[in-house]
Scaffold this motif. Structure first.
Motif, PDB file in Angstrom:
ATOM      1  N   ARG A 106       7.152  58.834  81.320  1.00 43.01           N
ATOM      2  CA  ARG A 106       6.197  57.957  82.321  1.00 43.01           C
ATOM      3  C   ARG A 106       6.819  56.648  82.561  1.00 43.01           C
ATOM      4  O   ARG A 106       7.075  56.102  83.742  1.00 43.01           O
ATOM      5  CB  ARG A 106       4.527  57.785  81.881  1.00 43.01           C
ATOM      6  CG  ARG A 106       3.951  58.981  82.124  1.00 43.01           C
ATOM      7  CD  ARG A 106       2.528  58.777  81.628  1.00 43.01           C
ATOM      8  NE  ARG A 106       1.895  57.744  82.455  1.00 43.01           N
ATOM      9  CZ  ARG A 106       0.796  57.044  82.053  1.00 43.01           C
ATOM     10  NH1 ARG A 106       0.141  57.540  80.938  1.00 43.01           N
ATOM     11  NH2 ARG A 106       0.116  56.084  82.685  1.00 43.01           N
TER      12      ARG A 106
ATOM     13  N   ASP B 171      10.393  55.908  77.497  1.00 44.80           N
ATOM     14  CA  ASP B 171       9.363  56.376  76.591  1.00 44.80           C
ATOM     15  C   ASP B 171      10.106  57.635  76.133  1.00 44.80           C
ATOM     16  O   ASP B 171      11.197  58.223  76.325  1.00 44.80           O
ATOM     17  CB  ASP B 171       8.485  56.942  77.674  1.00 44.80           C
ATOM     18  CG  ASP B 171       7.115  55.670  77.722  1.00 44.80           C
ATOM     19  OD1 ASP B 171       7.265  54.990  76.862  1.00 44.80           O
ATOM     20  OD2 ASP B 171       6.616  55.619  78.662  1.00 44.80           O
TER      21      ASP B 171
ATOM     22  N   ASP C 193      -1.749  65.788  74.969  1.00 50.36           N
ATOM     23  CA  ASP C 193      -1.875  64.607  74.527  1.00 50.36           C
ATOM     24  C   ASP C 193      -2.162  63.612  75.501  1.00 50.36           C
ATOM     25  O   ASP C 193      -2.319  64.083  76.677  1.00 50.36           O
ATOM     26  CB  ASP C 193      -0.758  64.145  73.711  1.00 50.36           C
ATOM     27  CG  ASP C 193       0.678  64.118  74.492  1.00 50.36           C
ATOM     28  OD1 ASP C 193       0.351  64.128  75.635  1.00 50.36           O
ATOM     29  OD2 ASP C 193       1.666  64.388  73.567  1.00 50.36           O
ATOM     30  N   LEU C 194      -2.101  62.442  75.312  1.00 53.01           N
ATOM     31  CA  LEU C 194      -2.526  61.278  76.443  1.00 53.01           C
ATOM     32  C   LEU C 194      -1.400  61.519  77.607  1.00 53.01           C
ATOM     33  O   LEU C 194      -1.849  61.377  78.767  1.00 53.01           O
ATOM     34  CB  LEU C 194      -2.432  60.201  75.900  1.00 53.01           C
ATOM     35  CG  LEU C 194      -3.438  59.674  74.967  1.00 53.01           C
ATOM     36  CD1 LEU C 194      -3.388  58.174  74.473  1.00 53.01           C
ATOM     37  CD2 LEU C 194      -4.924  59.956  75.590  1.00 53.01           C
TER      38      LEU C 194
ATOM     39  N   GLY D  58       0.356  64.398  78.763  1.00 59.73           N
ATOM     40  CA  GLY D  58       0.132  65.828  79.566  1.00 59.73           C
ATOM     41  C   GLY D  58      -0.535  66.929  78.827  1.00 59.73           C
ATOM     42  O   GLY D  58      -0.864  66.826  77.582  1.00 59.73           O
ATOM     43  N   SER D  59      -1.152  67.761  79.946  1.00 58.26           N
ATOM     44  CA  SER D  59      -1.811  68.886  79.228  1.00 58.26           C
ATOM     45  C   SER D  59      -0.918  70.079  79.074  1.00 58.26           C
ATOM     46  O   SER D  59       0.280  69.853  79.530  1.00 58.26           O
ATOM     47  CB  SER D  59      -2.844  69.393  80.240  1.00 58.26           C
ATOM     48  OG  SER D  59      -2.037  69.673  81.620  1.00 58.26           O
TER      49      SER D  59
ATOM     50  N   ASP E 229      -0.786  72.865  80.501  1.00 60.75           N
ATOM     51  CA  ASP E 229      -0.601  73.352  81.813  1.00 60.75           C
ATOM     52  C   ASP E 229       0.666  72.686  82.290  1.00 60.75           C
ATOM     53  O   ASP E 229       1.503  73.075  83.102  1.00 60.75           O
ATOM     54  CB  ASP E 229      -1.518  73.420  82.691  1.00 60.75           C
ATOM     55  CG  ASP E 229      -2.343  74.625  82.530  1.00 60.75           C
ATOM     56  OD1 ASP E 229      -1.965  75.512  81.815  1.00 60.75           O
ATOM     57  OD2 ASP E 229      -3.597  74.757  83.124  1.00 60.75           O
ATOM     58  N   TYR E 230       0.387  71.185  82.519  1.00 59.75           N
ATOM     59  CA  TYR E 230       1.507  70.389  83.062  1.00 59.75           C
ATOM     60  C   TYR E 230       2.716  70.438  82.454  1.00 59.75           C
ATOM     61  O   TYR E 230       3.693  70.690  83.113  1.00 59.75           O
ATOM     62  CB  TYR E 230       0.781  68.778  83.111  1.00 59.75           C
ATOM     63  CG  TYR E 230       1.876  67.739  83.858  1.00 59.75           C
ATOM     64  CD1 TYR E 230       1.957  67.970  85.080  1.00 59.75           C
ATOM     65  CD2 TYR E 230       1.999  66.746  83.062  1.00 59.75           C
ATOM     66  CE1 TYR E 230       2.649  67.046  85.807  1.00 59.75           C
ATOM     67  CE2 TYR E 230       2.802  65.893  83.787  1.00 59.75           C
ATOM     68  CZ  TYR E 230       3.226  65.937  85.180  1.00 59.75           C
ATOM     69  OH  TYR E 230       3.916  64.932  85.873  1.00 59.75           O
TER      70      TYR E 230
END
Ligand SMILES: Cc1cc2nc3c(=O)[nH]c(=O)nc-3n(C[C@H](O)[C@H](O)[C@H](O)COP(=O)(O)OP(=O)(O)OC[C@H]3O[C@@H](n4cnc5c(N)ncnc54)[C@H](O)[C@@H]3O)c2cc1C
Lengths: 286, 783
Positions: A188, A192, A259-260, A262-263, A265-266
């Protein structure tokens, strides 16, 4: 943000360091660049009572080529790797990944030996070492042994190292001509950790893919190889359609976390996109 | 130096050399001997009854001097922590003490304090304090908080509802009857963590023999802390001194009297030694108040041509576990939600609820970002629904310069401004028509460019005493002392308490122009209640409009006295003497002048003064202006969305701001850079996430994503200058404008980019995954 009390030694040689570890048993930890261990200690998530600082052992910081291998000392920093002319030429995957780790302070202090030993599934080097079929030379009380990267990374923060073993060197077979690599990291913010990253090393011969290795960061509890993609592409053409079809298999056999950032699926989707982009980027040069 | 040379000059900030070389002295750097370190034991449970606290093992630990619990200290709190009216005097709220007494209501709430001879000893011992909790179900959702049967945080309030009040004017029913277009939209103001670079910290030193208390605190409000520390601790205010030394940013998060200021002082009084507490980053994310945390529901009545007839907004504000000192300040968002636009009716409702989360309070903009986000999203929603270009919708609804001073439906009066000029300039800068063509081209290639506008206005310069007393519960004004010394150098003392804003530089510029004393010879002092009279401190972009102008007025008073002394020295009639550039002379004969240095000497060699004149060359001003100030501007963001990953890239960010007279344009630009970055932080990156169990999941900078320079584009800034008519310098505020304007500009741009996918809203932060999901929710089909 103050670590629990601990004792500290600075051995000058590897055997001394191993001896200290043997003496202190489970209580002791190796300290290299400190950029994973010290943050954990400050949060008191890790409370070793003894630190063995290997930072001043000589002859552990080098990057050189010898008998068909690139050898990297455990204390080579991310910065050393990022700016090594040898690596930029022979293993741009590794120098390119180094350049994307954290910020300059982190790259100046963090070491490849520490990054590997820490076995963080979101760390950038593990997937690269896996894709490059690296070997880790490890010393312990019983002498030296070699561990292949595919055996080294066991689980989240868990490597195949015994508590009294130290990584001394990382060895990678020098890639043949026509082989090159790239590391694509998606996060992001610029500094990071990866949400997902792809380490790709491809050997192109003529218009065909002679060999291909894809390492994945952030797609499970350890770095993974995208073997579906590798199978689909190895020995095939390097055309856009081939690459696209192969990249769709990037998430096969993975178990990406939620987690915060990404899922699952993503993450699966990102693995496909980044794999395709990495392959396109590499093959575009041919 | 001639008059008006300094105001308008981008001289370098005099604060910076000490700050960039690390020689500035923050609370943690203060030299102190015999200091006792305090560590706060904090609740790990979001909602629980405390059934017992066992401090035995902690007291036995090495280096420990004392351990105190809330029950043990309760009798020493002369009053609970203060709460001000802030727009909702009828609200219900519980008493809130610096330490939890029998219940905890958020993770991070102070439960006990450990005092030890070293920080590590205090920290080790804190882990040995055993708090027994009987867990209660937590309330972590604004809407669920006031559902029937929800667990109640405060028995003394009776429910989790603090207030439910109306802010309405005009005939809203008629507006909706007339409407050709009706739109309903929910807008989320996610919870934010302010993250000042320096977390909070306090040293309190109670001198038993002198019965005097000094508190050094990383605060925005030393003067308020002095009053409240005296009240809560039962010490005469005259015996309390509060110092805000170097303060590394606040953004509103240091605007209140905090438990630790009281606890260190109490402990120091008990132990007879200075006590120090320094917040670490993990604590900072829980123990220092959060911002925003609101839901806004809005119904819009508009006409097909883009005219907005009226809006009906409801603000659901999450107060967190208690009502913080200025906890309902964000309700200001309701009062200014009309923005830069005319409309016939406004029907606002504001609801405040308690949840088991860190209390919320002011955070950069406090109410105005929420208002601006609302009204600027409204303009774009109307544009989308009617097909009228967002620029035209704004132009159609703008308050016109002929309407100024314009009075809003809720009765606030704007001081000045032609909102078309900043918009026109910003449109020119980005080549708006060209961009729209480029956008159409790119869409054909599957590339998604978005253009987002934000034409904000802002209320700041809090404020005139009468309306602020009525609204906030405190009379606000500006204060200064200007004192010319024997040698002709000057000291300026201000009532504001800068913590990064550069007052030491800009206020010296103001005084230099009036007095004609070189700017280097003017020292600006602040943040110490022992050196000046009362001050109203720094927040709400108020300082320059109030204290900065107070400096100007005091300097004018000094100039006038200097002129009188000069007339006496020159043996001339007062009316014939002019003062200019640090000299006074008889009109027409500037060669026979007396300098400010000579005048200053005479001011102290009082035998040389006119009969009856007091010695000294000093003036004090309490400045109470006639109105607030209302800066405005136009921001335009141009973004491109990566259709495969959902990532947003900001291609350009253009801002044209009007904050009236710019004393130091470089300082203004600095405020804008930081402000815009912070607003982009809200739009794209930041969110305080709590899980259903009430635990904060973004309690470190690993998970709470504050943008860095590398994540932001170069901002293109321009300005127009409309001096405010309500203060002598003509200044408005600029400390929050960037933050207020930028989040809606970014979100409007993203929504614009995603128009082909039928997307009408994206909630903040617009993370790549969220955007990707919106693009692909219909299998990626475009409309
Ligand atoms: C702000 C920040 C951002 C970061 N961002 C990234 C990022 O984007 N990507 C990324 O990959 N990493 C990132 N890191 C981690 C960084 O790369 C660390 O430097 C690295 O993971 C660990 O290396 P180190 O030398 O600092 O090891 P240390 O912290 O000293 O040690 C880490 C662990 O490995 C053990 N160890 C160290 N060396 C050896 C050895 N030779 N043999 C056996 N055991 C050993 C230690 O005992 C410890 O358990 C970041 C770190 C920080 C602080």
């Amino acid at each position: 943000m103050i670590p629990a009390a601990f004792d500290y030694v600075v051995p000058r040689t590897l055997p001394e360091a191993v001896a200290e570890l043997v003496k202190r048993g489970q209580e002791a930890k190796v300290l290299a660049g400190g950029h994973s261990l010290i943050p954990l200690m400050k949060l008191r998530l890790s409370t070793p009572s003894f630190l063995v600082d290997i930072g001043r052992i000589s002859n552990l910081n080098y990057i050189r080529e010898e008998d068909g291998h690139v050898a990297i000392g455990a204390l080579a920093t991310h910065h050393d790797i990022e700016f090594s002319d040898l690596l930029k030429k022979k293993l741009p995957l590794l120098s390119g990944a180094a350049a994307q780790i954290g910020d300059p302070q982190v790259r100046n202090r963090g070491t490849i030996g520490g990054a590997a030993s820490h076995a963080d599934p979101f760390g950038d080097f593990p997937a690269c070492l896996l894709a490059l079929d690296a070997e880790l030379k490890v010393v312990g009380p019983k002498g030296e042994r070699n561990i292949a990267a595919r055996d080294f990374f066991v689980d989240t923060f868990t490597s195949a190292l015994e508590p009294d073993e130290i990584v001394r060197e990382i060895r990678i077979a020098t890639p043949p001509t026509g082989s090159t690599g790239t590391y694509l990291k998606f996060s992001r913010r610029s500094q990071d950790w990866a949400i997902v990253a792809v380490a790709a090393q491809v050997t192109v011969s003529g218009h065909n893919v002679a060999n291909v290795a894809i390492g994945l960061t952030g797609m499970g509890s350890r770095p993974l190889r995208a073997s579906g993609v590798e199978q689909a592409l190895r020995g095939k053409g390097a055309h856009d359609e081939d690459i696209r079809a192969a990249a769709e298999r990037a998430a096969e056999g993975t178990d990406p976390p939620q987690d915060l950032n990404g899922s699952p699926d993503y993450r699966r989707h990102l693995a496909q996109v980044l794999t395709r982009r990495a392959l396109e980027q590499i093959t575009a040069h041919h | 130096m001639a008059i008006s040379q300094m105001v308008g000059a981008s001289i370098k900030r005099r604060e910076d050399p000490r700050l960039v070389t690390g020689t500035g002295s923050y609370v943690d750097d203060l030299p102190q001997t015999a200091i006792v370190h305090m560590v706060v034991v904090r609740s790990t449970d979001p909602h629980a009854r405390i059934t017992g606290i066992d401090t035995t093992r902690a007291k036995e630990a090495d280096g420990v001097i004392a351990v105190f619990t809330g029950k043990e200290l309760l009798s020493e709190f002369g009053a609970p922590l203060p709460v001000t009216d802030c727009f909702v005097p009828t609200k219900k709220y519980p008493k809130h003490y610096p330490l939890a007494i029998d219940k905890v209501r958020y993770v991070g709430e102070p439960v006990a304090i450990v005092l030890a001879s070293s920080l590590s000893a205090a920290q080790d011992a804190a882990e040995r304090v055993e708090v027994r909790y009987e867990s209660l179900p937590p309330v972590v959702d604004i809407e669920k908080a006031i559902e029937k049967g929800a667990p109640v945080l405060h028995d003394e309030v009776g429910s989790n509802l603090s207030y439910d009040v109306k802010f309405a004017a005009g005939d809203i029913e008629a507006a909706f009857r007339e409407a050709e277009v009706k739109i309903t939209q929910r807008l989320i103001q996610q919870r934010l963590i302010p993250i000042a670079v320096e977390p909070r910290g306090v040293v309190a030193d109670y001198r038993t023999w002198a019965r005097k208390l000094t508190i050094w605190s990383s605060t925005q409000i030393p003067h308020f802390v002095k009053v409240w520390a005296a009240v809560i601790l039962g010490i005469p205010e005259s015996d309390v001194r509060v110092v805000a030394p170097e303060v590394g940013g606040g953004f509103g998060s240091k605007i209140r009297v905090y438990p630790e200021e009281i606890l260190t002082a109490l402990a120091s009084r008990r132990l007879g030694r200075p006590v120090k507490w320094i917040e670490d980053r993990g604590e900072n994310t829980k123990a220092t108040h959060h911002g925003r945390s609101q839901i806004w529901d809005v119904e819009i009545a508009a006409k097909r041509d883009g005219t907005v007839l009226g809006i009906r907004p409801t603000q659901w504000l999450d107060l967190g576990a208690y009502c913080s000192q200025f906890g309902t300040f964000q309700v200001l968002g309701m009062l200014v939600a009309q923005g830069a636009y005319k409309m016939k009716a406004f029907d606002g409702r504001a609801v405040g609820v308690f949840t088991n989360r860190t209390p919320t309070d002011a955070y950069r903009g406090a109410g105005r970002p929420e208002a601006t986000y609302l009204i600027e999203r409204v303009m774009d929603l109307v544009a989308r629904e009617t097909g009228v270009d967002p620029v035209e919708v704004r132009r159609k609804n703008f308050v016109r310069v002929e309407d100024q001073p314009f009075t809003t439906l809720l009765g606030l009066t704007y001081d000045s401004g032609d909102y078309r000029i900043t918009l026109d300039r910003a449109l020119q800068m980005v080549d708006y028509q060209g961009l729209r063509r480029e956008q159409a081209e790119k869409r054909k290639q599957g590339k998604y460019l978005g253009i987002g506008l934000s034409t904000y206005i802002e209320i700041c310069g809090l404020g005139p005493a009468v309306p602020t007393q009525a609204a906030v519960g405190v009379s606000l004004w500006g204060m200064s002392v200007v004192n010319v010394h024997f040698t002709g150098k000057a000291t300026v003392i201000i009532g504001s308490s800068p913590h990064g804003q550069g007052h030491e530089t800009t206020y010296a510029q103001v005084a230099a122009d009036v007095l004609g004393i070189p700017v280097e010879d003017i020292d600006v002092q602040h943040g110490d209640t022992a050196i000046g009279p009362m001050g109203m401190d720094t927040y709400g972009s108020r300082s320059t409009a109030l204290d900065g102008n107070a400096v100007h007025i005091s300097a004018m008073k000094v100039q006038e006295k200097a002129r009188k002394i000069a007339a006496h020295l020159l043996e001339a009639a007062e009316g014939d003497v002019v003062y200019e550039g640090g000299k006074a002379y008889v009109k027409g004969t500037p060669s026979k002048a007396v300098t400010i240095q000579e005048i200053a000497v005479a001011a102290f060699q009082t035998s040389r003064l006119p009969k009856g004149m007091e010695g000294g060359l000093e003036a004090t001003t309490f400045f109470d202006p006639t109105n607030f100030v209302w800066p405005f501007g136009a921001h335009i963001a141009v973004v491109e969305i990566d259709a495969e990953t959902g990532a947003t890239r900001i291609l350009r960010y253009v801002a044209v701001d009007d904050c009236g007279t710019r004393i130091n344009p470089m300082v203004v630009d600095g405020q804008l850079h930081g402000g815009i970055a912070q607003g982009i932080g809200q739009a794209l990156f930041e969110e305080a996430v709590y899980d259903e169990a009430g635990q904060l999941r973004t309690g470190s900078l690993l998970d709470y994503l504050v943008p860095t320079a590398a994540d932001l584009p170069s901002f293109e800034l321009e300005a127009t200058i409309t001096p405010s008519p309500v203060n002598p310098l003509g200044t408005k505020g600029i400390g929050e404008a960037g933050t207020i304007a930028s989040s809606p500009a970014i979100i409007n741009a993203i929504v614009d980019a995603l128009a082909p996918f039928g997307v009408k809203d994206v909630s903040m932060p617009a993370t790549p995954e969220k955007v990707w999901q919106l693009m692909h929710r219909n299998g990626g089909t475009k409309r």
